[in-house]
Design a protein around this motif. Sequence first.
Motif, PDB file in Angstrom:
ATOM      1  N   HIS A   1       1.762   3.789  19.517  1.00 30.64           N
ATOM      2  CA  HIS A   1       3.022   3.284  19.700  1.00 30.64           C
ATOM      3  C   HIS A   1       3.483   2.464  18.532  1.00 30.64           C
ATOM      4  CE1 HIS A   1       6.617   2.086  21.943  1.00 30.64           C
ATOM      5  NE2 HIS A   1       6.429   0.995  21.506  1.00 30.64           N
ATOM      6  N   ARG A   2       2.633   1.757  17.742  1.00 29.71           N
ATOM      7  CA  ARG A   2       2.956   0.971  16.718  1.00 29.71           C
ATOM      8  C   ARG A   2       3.433   1.701  15.458  1.00 29.71           C
ATOM      9  NH1 ARG A   2      -2.353  -2.309  15.612  1.00 29.71           N
ATOM     10  NH2 ARG A   2      -1.607  -3.029  17.791  1.00 29.71           N
ATOM     11  N   VAL A   3       2.974   3.189  15.571  1.00 29.75           N
ATOM     12  CA  VAL A   3       3.272   4.065  14.519  1.00 29.75           C
ATOM     13  C   VAL A   3       4.432   4.971  14.869  1.00 29.75           C
ATOM     14  CG1 VAL A   3       2.332   6.097  13.047  1.00 29.75           C
ATOM     15  CG2 VAL A   3       1.005   4.128  13.580  1.00 29.75           C
ATOM     16  N   LEU A   4       4.423   5.312  16.072  1.00 24.91           N
ATOM     17  CA  LEU A   4       5.580   6.186  16.382  1.00 24.91           C
ATOM     18  C   LEU A   4       7.100   5.567  16.530  1.00 24.91           C
ATOM     19  CD1 LEU A   4       6.583   8.946  17.775  1.00 24.91           C
ATOM     20  CD2 LEU A   4       5.878   8.195  19.841  1.00 24.91           C
ATOM     21  N   ARG A   5       6.942   4.119  17.263  1.00 24.85           N
ATOM     22  CA  ARG A   5       7.994   3.384  17.276  1.00 24.85           C
ATOM     23  C   ARG A   5       9.149   3.330  16.150  1.00 24.85           C
ATOM     24  NH1 ARG A   5      11.982   2.993  20.851  1.00 24.85           N
ATOM     25  NH2 ARG A   5      12.755   0.981  21.230  1.00 24.85           N
ATOM     26  N   PRO A   6       8.314   2.791  14.823  1.00 25.85           N
ATOM     27  CA  PRO A   6       9.126   2.764  13.604  1.00 25.85           C
ATOM     28  C   PRO A   6       9.857   4.067  13.328  1.00 25.85           C
ATOM     29  CG  PRO A   6       7.203   1.601  13.314  1.00 25.85           C
ATOM     30  CD  PRO A   6       6.853   2.471  14.626  1.00 25.85           C
TER      31      PRO A   6
ATOM     32  N   LEU B   1       2.526   0.146  10.304  1.00 21.79           N
ATOM     33  CA  LEU B   1       3.531   0.874   9.859  1.00 21.79           C
ATOM     34  C   LEU B   1       4.759   0.173   9.787  1.00 21.79           C
ATOM     35  CD1 LEU B   1       4.077   3.818   8.247  1.00 21.79           C
ATOM     36  CD2 LEU B   1       5.096   4.517  10.370  1.00 21.79           C
ATOM     37  N   ASP B   2       5.150  -0.149   8.576  1.00 22.52           N
ATOM     38  CA  ASP B   2       6.370  -0.944   8.325  1.00 22.52           C
ATOM     39  C   ASP B   2       7.642  -0.331   7.250  1.00 22.52           C
ATOM     40  OD1 ASP B   2       5.875  -1.128   5.545  1.00 22.52           O
ATOM     41  OD2 ASP B   2       5.919  -3.416   5.364  1.00 22.52           O
ATOM     42  N   ALA B   3       8.552  -0.694   7.142  1.00 21.95           N
ATOM     43  CA  ALA B   3       9.855  -0.054   6.685  1.00 21.95           C
ATOM     44  C   ALA B   3       9.211   0.641   5.453  1.00 21.95           C
ATOM     45  CB  ALA B   3      10.867  -1.067   6.368  1.00 21.95           C
TER      46      ALA B   3
ATOM     47  N   THR C   1       0.708  -1.345   0.135  1.00 17.74           N
ATOM     48  CA  THR C   1      -0.212   0.025   0.069  1.00 17.74           C
ATOM     49  C   THR C   1       0.848   1.411  -0.142  1.00 17.74           C
ATOM     50  OG1 THR C   1      -0.121  -0.166   2.322  1.00 17.74           O
ATOM     51  CG2 THR C   1      -2.019  -1.140   1.148  1.00 17.74           C
ATOM     52  N   ALA C   2       2.016   1.157   0.551  1.00 18.18           N
ATOM     53  CA  ALA C   2       3.009   2.331   0.488  1.00 18.18           C
ATOM     54  C   ALA C   2       3.107   3.142  -0.976  1.00 18.18           C
ATOM     55  CB  ALA C   2       4.498   1.939   0.754  1.00 18.18           C
TER      56      ALA C   2
END
Length: 155
Positions: free
Chosen positions: A102-107, A72-74, A42-43
């Motif tokens: 957190h799952r968006v902020l952490r990457p 949110l991946d690489a 999807t990016a």
Amino acid sequence: MLHTPAHRPAPDTGQLLSVSTVPDPRPGRVVVEVVGEVDSYTAPALDLCLTSQARQPGVRELVVSLGRVTCLDAAGVEVLARAHRCCRMRGIRLVVRTGGRHRVLRPLQLTGLADLVAVDPADVEGPQPRGRPTRGRPQTTPRRPSARRPRRVCR
């Protein structure tokens, strides 16, 4: 028929990601709201939207709202990094809202992108959530080298 990861069909990106431009009362400010998963499938859709918005005449600030992003991946971080480079070249401020997820902020923190772009700034999003700071990596104190004793070998 057996599907291996190399031959797996791409999922329908229309069901995984929604990218839309939200009206903003401030002139020169564009808000892009992202909902769903931002991964390697999807990016490209997000990249296309952010690039086209950054190239619009009169844009001074591009806000990417990721508060409803579930993954949110690489590939998603790379799209945001590309958008940051494009905005920087055009003199546009890029702002990323994580909504405290957190799952968006952490990457963003792990890759260092949170140190380069404005992530959850108080002047854009309103009151900050309480708790850990949302910008940058935590400061750590360096360890002192330990005085190691020679290792004894049992015989």
